[in-house]
Design a protein around this motif. Structure first.
Motif, mmCIF file in Angstrom:
data_model
loop_
_atom_site.group_PDB
_atom_site.id
_atom_site.type_symbol
_atom_site.label_atom_id
_atom_site.label_comp_id
_atom_site.label_asym_id
_atom_site.label_seq_id
_atom_site.Cartn_x
_atom_site.Cartn_y
_atom_site.Cartn_z
ATOM 1 N N LEU A 335 0.661 -1.229 -0.233
ATOM 2 C CA LEU A 335 0.381 -0.478 -0.438
ATOM 3 C C LEU A 335 0.624 1.526 0.024
ATOM 4 O O LEU A 335 0.494 2.108 -0.515
ATOM 5 N N ASP A 336 2.094 1.296 0.848
ATOM 6 C CA ASP A 336 2.909 2.512 0.434
ATOM 7 C C ASP A 336 3.496 2.145 -0.431
ATOM 8 O O ASP A 336 3.548 3.787 -1.025
ATOM 9 N N ALA A 337 3.468 1.197 -1.795
ATOM 10 C CA ALA A 337 4.184 1.633 -2.859
ATOM 11 C C ALA A 337 3.633 2.165 -3.536
ATOM 12 O O ALA A 337 3.517 2.752 -4.042
ATOM 13 N N VAL A 338 1.814 1.817 -3.455
ATOM 14 C CA VAL A 338 0.898 2.696 -4.100
ATOM 15 C C VAL A 338 0.756 4.244 -3.798
ATOM 16 O O VAL A 338 0.469 4.645 -5.112
ATOM 17 N N GLN A 339 0.931 4.378 -2.407
ATOM 18 C CA GLN A 339 1.090 6.479 -2.466
ATOM 19 C C GLN A 339 1.493 6.738 -3.461
ATOM 20 O O GLN A 339 1.189 7.665 -3.844
ATOM 21 N N GLU A 340 3.086 6.013 -3.042
ATOM 22 C CA GLU A 340 3.895 6.708 -3.243
ATOM 23 C C GLU A 340 3.992 7.021 -4.945
ATOM 24 O O GLU A 340 4.218 7.654 -6.023
ATOM 25 N N ALA A 341 3.643 5.493 -5.487
ATOM 26 C CA ALA A 341 3.033 5.540 -7.463
ATOM 27 C C ALA A 341 1.649 7.009 -7.966
ATOM 28 O O ALA A 341 2.198 7.383 -9.074
ATOM 29 N N ARG A 342 0.975 6.946 -6.766
ATOM 30 C CA ARG A 342 -0.164 7.888 -6.928
ATOM 31 C C ARG A 342 0.874 9.103 -6.902
ATOM 32 O O ARG A 342 0.365 9.983 -7.869
ATOM 33 N N ARG A 343 1.709 9.373 -5.939
ATOM 34 C CA ARG A 343 2.195 10.598 -6.575
ATOM 35 C C ARG A 343 2.731 11.131 -7.408
ATOM 36 O O ARG A 343 2.778 12.150 -7.252
ATOM 37 N N ARG A 344 3.411 10.109 -7.932
ATOM 38 C CA ARG A 344 4.709 10.117 -8.758
ATOM 39 C C ARG A 344 3.188 10.153 -10.170
ATOM 40 O O ARG A 344 4.501 11.546 -11.157
ATOM 41 N N LEU A 345 2.856 9.948 -9.979
ATOM 42 C CA LEU A 345 1.503 9.989 -11.438
ATOM 43 C C LEU A 345 1.481 11.483 -11.207
ATOM 44 O O LEU A 345 0.002 11.900 -13.026
ATOM 45 N N GLY A 346 1.115 12.115 -9.661
ATOM 46 C CA GLY A 346 0.930 13.147 -9.825
ATOM 47 C C GLY A 346 -1.137 13.889 -9.451
ATOM 48 O O GLY A 346 -1.963 14.151 -10.143
ATOM 49 N N ILE A 347 -1.955 12.018 -9.300
ATOM 50 C CA ILE A 347 -3.117 12.116 -8.742
ATOM 51 C C ILE A 347 -3.454 12.236 -7.783
ATOM 52 O O ILE A 347 -2.611 11.531 -6.732
ATOM 53 N N PRO A 348 -4.783 13.444 -6.754
ATOM 54 C CA PRO A 348 -4.330 13.145 -5.380
ATOM 55 C C PRO A 348 -4.260 12.157 -4.363
ATOM 56 O O PRO A 348 -5.427 11.013 -5.383
ATOM 57 N N ARG A 349 -4.563 12.022 -3.392
ATOM 58 C CA ARG A 349 -5.446 11.489 -2.493
ATOM 59 C C ARG A 349 -6.126 10.496 -2.437
ATOM 60 O O ARG A 349 -7.104 12.053 -2.144
ATOM 61 N N ALA A 350 -7.108 9.345 -2.778
ATOM 62 C CA ALA A 350 -8.785 9.584 -2.644
ATOM 63 C C ALA A 350 -9.310 9.532 -1.278
ATOM 64 O O ALA A 350 -8.626 8.868 -0.362
ATOM 65 N N ALA A 351 -10.359 10.453 -0.674
ATOM 66 C CA ALA A 351 -10.617 10.811 0.256
ATOM 67 C C ALA A 351 -11.875 9.495 0.576
ATOM 68 O O ALA A 351 -12.305 8.872 -0.635
ATOM 69 N N ALA A 352 -11.850 9.619 1.335
ATOM 70 C CA ALA A 352 -12.964 8.223 2.038
ATOM 71 C C ALA A 352 -14.331 8.175 1.320
ATOM 72 O O ALA A 352 -14.671 9.679 1.826
ATOM 73 N N GLN A 353 -14.800 7.159 0.941
ATOM 74 C CA GLN A 353 -16.132 7.406 0.071
ATOM 75 C C GLN A 353 -16.461 6.254 0.172
ATOM 76 O O GLN A 353 -15.798 5.589 -0.292
ATOM 77 N N PRO A 354 -18.359 6.706 -0.425
ATOM 78 C CA PRO A 354 -18.342 5.168 -0.686
ATOM 79 C C PRO A 354 -17.852 4.481 -2.349
ATOM 80 O O PRO A 354 -17.459 5.057 -3.045
ATOM 81 N N VAL A 355 -18.227 2.180 -2.223
ATOM 82 C CA VAL A 355 -17.789 2.310 -3.316
ATOM 83 C C VAL A 355 -18.674 2.673 -4.575
ATOM 84 O O VAL A 355 -19.829 2.952 -4.183
#
Length: 364
Positions: A335-355
């Motif tokens: 999960l840590d690696a996924v969030q780091e990749a998200r940052r490298r892609l320039g994508i914001p962190r997802a807010a908690a929300q329904p599926v």
């Protein structure tokens, strides 16, 4: 009868307070409280009891004048020796008088059961459990799919509905005999009613060693809001990420495998992916690759030509996605690696929300 503007407990103008109180008392239900607790692997805490052949969640009856939340905290102390305050409700279940199988002499009138979120317990919290001298004979953490085997049918339905509500993060589920009156996509495909595949492999953020065969190429594919695409299998509710097994036409290219499989399984298309790591097998020299990329569009839902399966496509936060898998101790590192990749892609962190289900084509 009283009008719709009557406050709770206000008697109709044609009835005395005593008459109205007698009517309401005759219609009264019992009240109960239960607590859903999981461990770091998503397994649910169940109790073995000395008065029933089935297991149950921690909890019990709400005492006279007691709030359901207070009852839940009291039962945790009495049954597990744990002092904790529970505030967040996961489900409220109306259990009809005909559902319990209670002896006639008990005159069971039906019950409203409140299910609270006890959270995810770490090893120290679990080690702190102290069982009473009677009633609770043992505890265990079990795979959610085993709940129907261990609990009574109504208790199992209620627990699974509450667990799905916790994952979905849309607020408490309103249930009737354990079944949600407004099912979410997780309820509709019965997520967690089959055993999650066990993938207890170590996480390696470095490239696959030369000569080690790759047997899987999966992608964490991000929507612009930071959520990821997850696929749910028909009939099983089992989760997988887009991707699959390399084929000869992929030429040994893990990116080509991901592109082909994501299109075949989910009609999903994405930009240039980042390599984020791999999971080596514990018993043989082979690897499972993980990539990350930004979704560009998904087309109409269609069957996977390789299997004939039509997957349900959902968007979840990466944290919600982890609840649908059993990746063991390495899940947090991935999960840590996924969030780091998200940052490298320039994508914001997802807010908690329904599926969200992706039932129709979407272009980003």
């Amino acid at each position: 009868m009283a009008g719709t503007d009557a406050y709770p407990g206000e008697p109709p103008t044609t009835m005395t307070d005593e008459e109205y109180g007698a009517v309401r008392t005759a219609a009264a239900l019992w009240a109960g409280a239960a607590v859903l607790i999981t461990d770091a692997h998503g397994r649910v805490l169940v109790q073995h009891v000395d008065y029933h052949g089935m297991c149950r969640l921690p909890g019990g009856a709400v005492d006279r004048g007691e709030s359901p939340a207070h009852a839940a905290s009291r039962e945790l102390h009495e049954e597990l020796g744990v002092t904790a305050t529970v505030r967040h409700a996961l489900a409220v279940d109306w259990v009809p008088a005909t559902a319990s199988g209670a002896p006639a002499g008990m005159r069971f009138p039906g019950e409203t059961i409140f299910v609270y979120d006890g959270g995810t317990w770490d090893s120290a919290q679990i080690a702190g459990i102290r069982l009473p001298d009677h009633e609770i004979t043992g505890i265990g953490f079990v795979e959610p799919a085993r709940l129907p085997e261990l609990l009574s049918p109504g208790d199992a339905r209620r627990a699974l509905s509450a667990l799905r509500a916790r994952i979905n993060a849309a607020g408490p589920a309103i249930l009737e005999d354990g079944r949600p009156i407004a099912p979410t996509v997780l309820d509709r495909v019965q997520v967690l009613h089959t055993t999650r595949a066990v993938h207890h492999f170590g996480w390696r953020p470095d490239p696959v060693p030369r000569g080690m065969p790759v047997v899987q190429s999966w992608g964490w594919l991000f929507a612009p809001d930071g959520r990821v695409l997850v696929l749910l299998g028909p009939g099983t509710g089992s989760a997988c990420l887009p991707g699959g097994t390399p084929e000869p036409q992929d030429g040994g290219n893990v990116v080509a495998t991901l592109r082909r499989e994501a299109d075949e399984e989910a009609a999903a298309h994405h930009g240039e992916p980042l390599f984020i790591g791999h999971l080596p097998d514990t018993d043989r020299a082979r690897a499972r690759v993980r990539l990350a990329a930004a979704l560009t569009h998904v087309g109409p839902v269609r069957p996977d030509p390789a299997t004939g399966h039509t997957y349900t496509r959902i968007l979840t936060t990466p944290e919600q996605a982890l609840e649908l898998f059993d990746w063991g101790p390495s899940a947090g590192a991935q999960l840590d690696a996924v969030q780091e990749a998200r940052r490298r892609l320039g994508i914001p962190r997802a807010a908690a929300q329904p599926v969200t289900e992706l039932a129709t084509p979407v272009t980003w």
